[in-house]
Design a protein around this motif. Structure first.
Motif, PDB file in Angstrom:
ATOM      1  N   LEU A   8       0.805  -1.220   0.000  1.00  9.00           N
ATOM      2  CA  LEU A   8       0.000   0.000   0.000  1.00  9.00           C
ATOM      3  C   LEU A   8       0.839   1.272   0.000  1.00  9.00           C
ATOM      4  O   LEU A   8       0.305   2.362   0.220  1.00  9.00           O
ATOM      5  N   SER A   9       2.130   1.164  -0.273  1.00  8.10           N
ATOM      6  CA  SER A   9       2.988   2.338  -0.298  1.00  8.10           C
ATOM      7  C   SER A   9       2.749   3.135  -1.592  1.00  8.10           C
ATOM      8  O   SER A   9       2.075   2.667  -2.511  1.00  8.10           O
ATOM      9  N   PRO A  10       3.285   4.355  -1.683  1.00  6.43           N
ATOM     10  CA  PRO A  10       2.937   5.244  -2.802  1.00  6.43           C
ATOM     11  C   PRO A  10       3.222   4.698  -4.189  1.00  6.43           C
ATOM     12  O   PRO A  10       2.413   4.884  -5.107  1.00  6.43           O
ATOM     13  N   ASN A  11       4.352   4.040  -4.389  1.00  5.20           N
ATOM     14  CA  ASN A  11       4.682   3.604  -5.746  1.00  5.20           C
ATOM     15  C   ASN A  11       3.752   2.512  -6.270  1.00  5.20           C
ATOM     16  O   ASN A  11       3.287   2.596  -7.413  1.00  5.20           O
ATOM     17  N   PRO A  12       3.443   1.465  -5.499  1.00  2.44           N
ATOM     18  CA  PRO A  12       2.452   0.513  -5.997  1.00  2.44           C
ATOM     19  C   PRO A  12       1.074   1.128  -6.227  1.00  2.44           C
ATOM     20  O   PRO A  12       0.354   0.725  -7.144  1.00  2.44           O
ATOM     21  N   MET A  13       0.712   2.128  -5.410  1.00  2.46           N
ATOM     22  CA  MET A  13      -0.632   2.684  -5.540  1.00  2.46           C
ATOM     23  C   MET A  13      -0.840   3.404  -6.866  1.00  2.46           C
ATOM     24  O   MET A  13      -1.937   3.417  -7.411  1.00  2.46           O
ATOM     25  N   LYS A  14       0.230   3.993  -7.412  1.00  2.00           N
ATOM     26  CA  LYS A  14       0.063   4.664  -8.707  1.00  2.00           C
ATOM     27  C   LYS A  14      -0.219   3.636  -9.807  1.00  2.00           C
ATOM     28  O   LYS A  14      -0.970   3.915 -10.747  1.00  2.00           O
ATOM     29  N   VAL A  15       0.365   2.441  -9.674  1.00  2.00           N
ATOM     30  CA  VAL A  15       0.087   1.376 -10.641  1.00  2.00           C
ATOM     31  C   VAL A  15      -1.333   0.854 -10.449  1.00  2.00           C
ATOM     32  O   VAL A  15      -2.057   0.607 -11.428  1.00  2.00           O
TER      33      VAL A  15
END
Length: 230
Positions: A8-15
């Motif tokens: 749930l960190s920022p980088n996976p959330m953009k994907v």
């Protein structure tokens, strides 16, 4: 079906946002980094950097969030600007700006504000200053443009959204007042049904919340090296 390795960190959330926006069917594959699941051999075969996110799309493996956005955008033809050299140049510039500047400086600002084992004023000042500078550049861009690449909502905006939605966590509760144009775009994206679905992953998949000693040893192995030297 595409496999999406995430937390749930920022980088996976953009994907996650792109997958939901594009309506791509995917199999969620949670990776609990506080338990060290990113270092499992099967996952390292996909992402040798031992970070999240990553995807497996048939025979294709892609890691790094911005690389994934570019791959999926080009594969589907969705959320890309007009097919002109000028717009392509702007898209790549803002994607790399997020990847090489905004994201890592946001991450370091968060680390030294919230997770460092000791207060390091120089590091806090260094990364807070650089994070603030990068968001200031974004805010200036968005003062005269609805989106990062002209008037089109693209993967560049999704790339920014991952970290930008956490501005108060990065720089403090009063930080939004400094970046009204970034705030305007983040709120617009937050209201999109795809963003709401992406955020709902936190209700569907449980990750370890405690940053206990085991998690710290996994997340910050450099601290163990310092302990041994001491």
């Amino acid at each position: 079906m595409l496999k999406f390795y995430f937390n749930l960190s920022p980088n996976p959330m953009k994907v996650a946002l792109f997958l939901e926006e594009a309506g791509i069917a995917y199999e969620p594959k949670p990776i609990d980094t506080r338990k060290g699941e990113q270092f499992a051999p099967d996952y390292l075969a996909i992402n040798p950097n031992g970070k999240v996110p990553a995807i497996v799309d048939g025979d294709v493996k892609v890691f790094d969030s911005n690389a994934i956005l570019l791959y999926l955008g080009e594969k589907t033809g969705q959320f890309l600007p007009a097919d002109t050299p000028a717009d392509r140049g702007e898209l790549l510039s803002w994607m790399m700006f997020v990847a090489s500047g905004m994201s890592p400086f946001s991450g370091q600002a968060v680390h030294f504000r919230h997770f460092a084992p000791e207060v390091v004023p120089y590091a806090q000042n260094r990364y807070f200053y650089e994070a603030e500078r990068h968001y200031g550049i974004l805010d200036q861009r968005l003062k005269d443009h609805r989106y990062l690449v002209g008037e089109a909502y693209t993967i560049a905006d999704m790339a920014m959204w991952g970290w930008a939605r956490l501005v108060p966590y990065v720089m403090g509760e009063g930080a939004w007042a400094k970046f009204p144009n970034v705030k305007r775009l983040v709120e617009e994206i937050n209201a999109r049904p795809a963003a709401i679905r992406a955020e709902s992953l936190k209700q569907k998949h449980l990750f370890k919340a405690e940053l206990d000693e085991d998690a710290r040893r996994i997340m910050y192995p450099q601290n163990e090296r310092l302990r041994i030297k001491a």
